[in-house]
Design a protein around this motif. Structure first.
Motif, PDB file in Angstrom:
ATOM      1  N   MET A 104       1.067  -1.042   0.145  1.00 19.55           N
ATOM      2  CA  MET A 104       0.119  -0.139  -0.030  1.00 19.55           C
ATOM      3  C   MET A 104       0.986   1.309  -0.112  1.00 19.55           C
ATOM      4  SD  MET A 104      -2.638   1.440   2.726  1.00 19.55           S
ATOM      5  CE  MET A 104      -2.601   0.281   3.794  1.00 19.55           C
ATOM      6  N   ALA A 105       0.484   2.352  -0.852  1.00 19.15           N
ATOM      7  CA  ALA A 105       1.266   3.288  -1.193  1.00 19.15           C
ATOM      8  C   ALA A 105       1.272   4.224   0.308  1.00 19.15           C
ATOM      9  CB  ALA A 105       0.900   4.166  -2.108  1.00 19.15           C
ATOM     10  N   LEU A 106       2.152   5.004   0.710  1.00 22.08           N
ATOM     11  CA  LEU A 106       2.335   5.816   1.763  1.00 22.08           C
ATOM     12  C   LEU A 106       1.297   7.018   1.455  1.00 22.08           C
ATOM     13  CD1 LEU A 106       3.624   5.907   4.684  1.00 22.08           C
ATOM     14  CD2 LEU A 106       5.286   7.283   3.707  1.00 22.08           C
ATOM     15  N   LYS A 107       0.315   7.447   2.665  1.00 24.52           N
ATOM     16  CA  LYS A 107      -0.171   8.502   2.544  1.00 24.52           C
ATOM     17  C   LYS A 107      -0.651   8.845   3.826  1.00 24.52           C
ATOM     18  CE  LYS A 107      -4.800   6.153   2.389  1.00 24.52           C
ATOM     19  NZ  LYS A 107      -6.122   6.117   1.373  1.00 24.52           N
ATOM     20  N   PHE A 108      -1.207  10.173   4.126  1.00 25.76           N
ATOM     21  CA  PHE A 108      -1.480  10.640   5.395  1.00 25.76           C
ATOM     22  C   PHE A 108      -3.010  10.278   5.880  1.00 25.76           C
ATOM     23  CE2 PHE A 108       1.469  13.940   4.074  1.00 25.76           C
ATOM     24  CZ  PHE A 108       2.334  14.006   5.159  1.00 25.76           C
ATOM     25  N   ASP A 109      -3.224   9.829   7.284  1.00 25.90           N
ATOM     26  CA  ASP A 109      -4.437   9.486   7.378  1.00 25.90           C
ATOM     27  C   ASP A 109      -5.523  10.649   7.764  1.00 25.90           C
ATOM     28  OD1 ASP A 109      -5.403   6.844   9.136  1.00 25.90           O
ATOM     29  OD2 ASP A 109      -6.043   8.541  10.068  1.00 25.90           O
ATOM     30  N   GLY A 110      -6.712  10.266   7.625  1.00 26.43           N
ATOM     31  CA  GLY A 110      -7.470  11.385   7.842  1.00 26.43           C
ATOM     32  C   GLY A 110      -7.638  11.786   9.441  1.00 26.43           C
ATOM     33  N   ARG A 111      -7.349  11.132  10.372  1.00 25.65           N
ATOM     34  CA  ARG A 111      -7.334  11.564  11.640  1.00 25.65           C
ATOM     35  C   ARG A 111      -6.140  12.316  11.945  1.00 25.65           C
ATOM     36  NH1 ARG A 111      -6.229   9.848  17.003  1.00 25.65           N
ATOM     37  NH2 ARG A 111      -7.849  10.725  18.299  1.00 25.65           N
ATOM     38  N   CYS A 112      -6.310  13.635  12.328  1.00 16.95           N
ATOM     39  CA  CYS A 112      -5.105  14.619  12.273  1.00 16.95           C
ATOM     40  C   CYS A 112      -5.899  15.658  13.335  1.00 16.95           C
ATOM     41  CB  CYS A 112      -4.862  15.048  11.195  1.00 16.95           C
ATOM     42  SG  CYS A 112      -6.269  16.072  10.124  1.00 16.95           S
ATOM     43  N   GLY A 113      -4.620  16.451  13.564  1.00 11.43           N
ATOM     44  CA  GLY A 113      -5.092  17.549  14.315  1.00 11.43           C
ATOM     45  C   GLY A 113      -6.181  18.388  13.795  1.00 11.43           C
ATOM     46  N   LYS A 114      -6.997  19.197  14.724  1.00 13.51           N
ATOM     47  CA  LYS A 114      -7.995  19.963  14.259  1.00 13.51           C
ATOM     48  C   LYS A 114      -7.820  21.292  13.557  1.00 13.51           C
ATOM     49  CE  LYS A 114      -8.507  22.203  18.700  1.00 13.51           C
ATOM     50  NZ  LYS A 114      -9.446  22.441  20.022  1.00 13.51           N
ATOM     51  N   TYR A 115      -6.346  21.524  13.296  1.00  6.87           N
ATOM     52  CA  TYR A 115      -6.324  22.671  12.443  1.00  6.87           C
ATOM     53  C   TYR A 115      -5.625  22.330  11.136  1.00  6.87           C
ATOM     54  CZ  TYR A 115      -7.714  25.305  16.489  1.00  6.87           C
ATOM     55  OH  TYR A 115      -8.447  25.767  17.571  1.00  6.87           O
ATOM     56  N   ILE A 116      -5.656  21.088  10.789  1.00  4.84           N
ATOM     57  CA  ILE A 116      -5.040  20.484   9.500  1.00  4.84           C
ATOM     58  C   ILE A 116      -5.999  19.972   8.859  1.00  4.84           C
ATOM     59  CG2 ILE A 116      -3.642  18.284   8.785  1.00  4.84           C
ATOM     60  CD1 ILE A 116      -2.014  20.661   9.709  1.00  4.84           C
ATOM     61  N   LYS A 117      -5.870  20.162   7.424  1.00  6.87           N
ATOM     62  CA  LYS A 117      -6.880  19.303   6.424  1.00  6.87           C
ATOM     63  C   LYS A 117      -5.857  18.494   5.728  1.00  6.87           C
ATOM     64  CE  LYS A 117      -9.843  23.259   5.575  1.00  6.87           C
ATOM     65  NZ  LYS A 117     -10.683  23.933   4.876  1.00  6.87           N
ATOM     66  N   VAL A 118      -6.192  17.080   5.505  1.00  4.63           N
ATOM     67  CA  VAL A 118      -5.750  16.410   4.838  1.00  4.63           C
ATOM     68  C   VAL A 118      -6.470  16.223   3.246  1.00  4.63           C
ATOM     69  CG1 VAL A 118      -5.162  13.764   4.405  1.00  4.63           C
ATOM     70  CG2 VAL A 118      -4.813  14.729   6.646  1.00  4.63           C
ATOM     71  N   LYS A 119      -5.882  16.236   2.195  1.00  4.45           N
ATOM     72  CA  LYS A 119      -6.306  16.740   0.826  1.00  4.45           C
ATOM     73  C   LYS A 119      -5.843  15.830  -0.027  1.00  4.45           C
ATOM     74  CE  LYS A 119      -7.490  21.115   0.152  1.00  4.45           C
ATOM     75  NZ  LYS A 119      -7.482  22.221  -0.077  1.00  4.45           N
ATOM     76  N   GLU A 120      -6.402  15.712  -1.240  1.00  2.46           N
ATOM     77  CA  GLU A 120      -5.921  15.022  -2.411  1.00  2.46           C
ATOM     78  C   GLU A 120      -5.512  13.442  -2.109  1.00  2.46           C
ATOM     79  OE1 GLU A 120      -3.019  17.051  -4.763  1.00  2.46           O
ATOM     80  OE2 GLU A 120      -3.915  18.970  -4.058  1.00  2.46           O
ATOM     81  N   GLY A 121      -6.545  12.965  -1.411  1.00  4.85           N
ATOM     82  CA  GLY A 121      -6.463  11.396  -1.333  1.00  4.85           C
ATOM     83  C   GLY A 121      -5.267  11.162  -0.428  1.00  4.85           C
ATOM     84  N   GLY A 122      -5.237  11.917   0.572  1.00 10.05           N
ATOM     85  CA  GLY A 122      -4.083  11.626   1.579  1.00 10.05           C
ATOM     86  C   GLY A 122      -2.606  12.092   1.245  1.00 10.05           C
TER      87      GLY A 122
END
Length: 186
Positions: A1-19
């Motif tokens: 599986m390719a590395l990406k960012f998880d959707g569970r993050c700090g409240k002042y962060i947005k994870v976009k473009e499929g992680g």
């Protein structure tokens, strides 16, 4: 599986473009709660690398922790969480390698941190023996730092009050042996 960012993050962060992209929300009253974790553990000799896409504050960290994004209680700052190993870039103190919130090595001057700009790449990689190496634009920073042989997750922390963003980039280093650490295959 390719590395990406998880959707569970700090409240002042947005994870976009499929992680693949992490963006700091502009909040004038809160510098913290701005961390994003990788969605899976990092593999031995796999680089975790980001490219700066937007930078209005040179206050950011890249590092690892044994906490998974699903289990961690997200702290205000990653220096409050243990165990952590990170490169913390701050406009007043420069670039510091930190272990559990304590500086163990200074690797960038204040001027070098303030020179960070869009397009620069920050990365880390861990050897099979648990030695962590940090990189700026594919150049190794300082000595390796002893960590753990446990499974680790990568994290990026975009601090300050302004909009910053980074993009996860493919594995920068195709390392076949420990002796190859620090050599870049183009």
């Amino acid at each position: 599986m390719a590395l990406k960012f998880d959707g569970r993050c700090g409240k002042y962060i947005k994870v976009k473009e499929g992680g693949l992209v992490v963006k700091r929300r502009s909040i004038s009253y809160q510098a913290g709660y701005a961390v994003a974790f990788t969605s899976r553990c990092l593999r031995t000799l796999e680089s975790f690398a980001v490219e700066i896409q937007q930078l209005t504050s040179c206050w950011l960290s890249i590092g690892i922790t044994t906490w998974s994004p699903q289990e961690v209680v997200i702290p205000k700052y990653m220096t409050e969480l243990t165990p952590t190993w990170m490169l913390r870039c701050h406009p007043y103190s420069g670039g510091e390698v930190m272990v559990n919130g304590r500086t163990v090595q200074n690797v960038l001057s204040v001027d070098e941190v303030e020179a960070l700009k869009v397009g620069y790449k920050l990365a880390l990689m861990m050897t099979p023996e648990g030695e962590l190496h940090f990189f700026l634009n594919e150049k190794q920073l300082g000595q390796g730092c002893a960590t753990t042989t446990e499974a680790v997750y990568g994290f990026i922390e975009l601090l300050g009050y302004k909009r910053n963003s980074v993009r996860l980039i493919p594995d920068l280093r195709k390392v076949s042996t420990e002796a190859d650490v620090g050599e870049v295959v183009k």
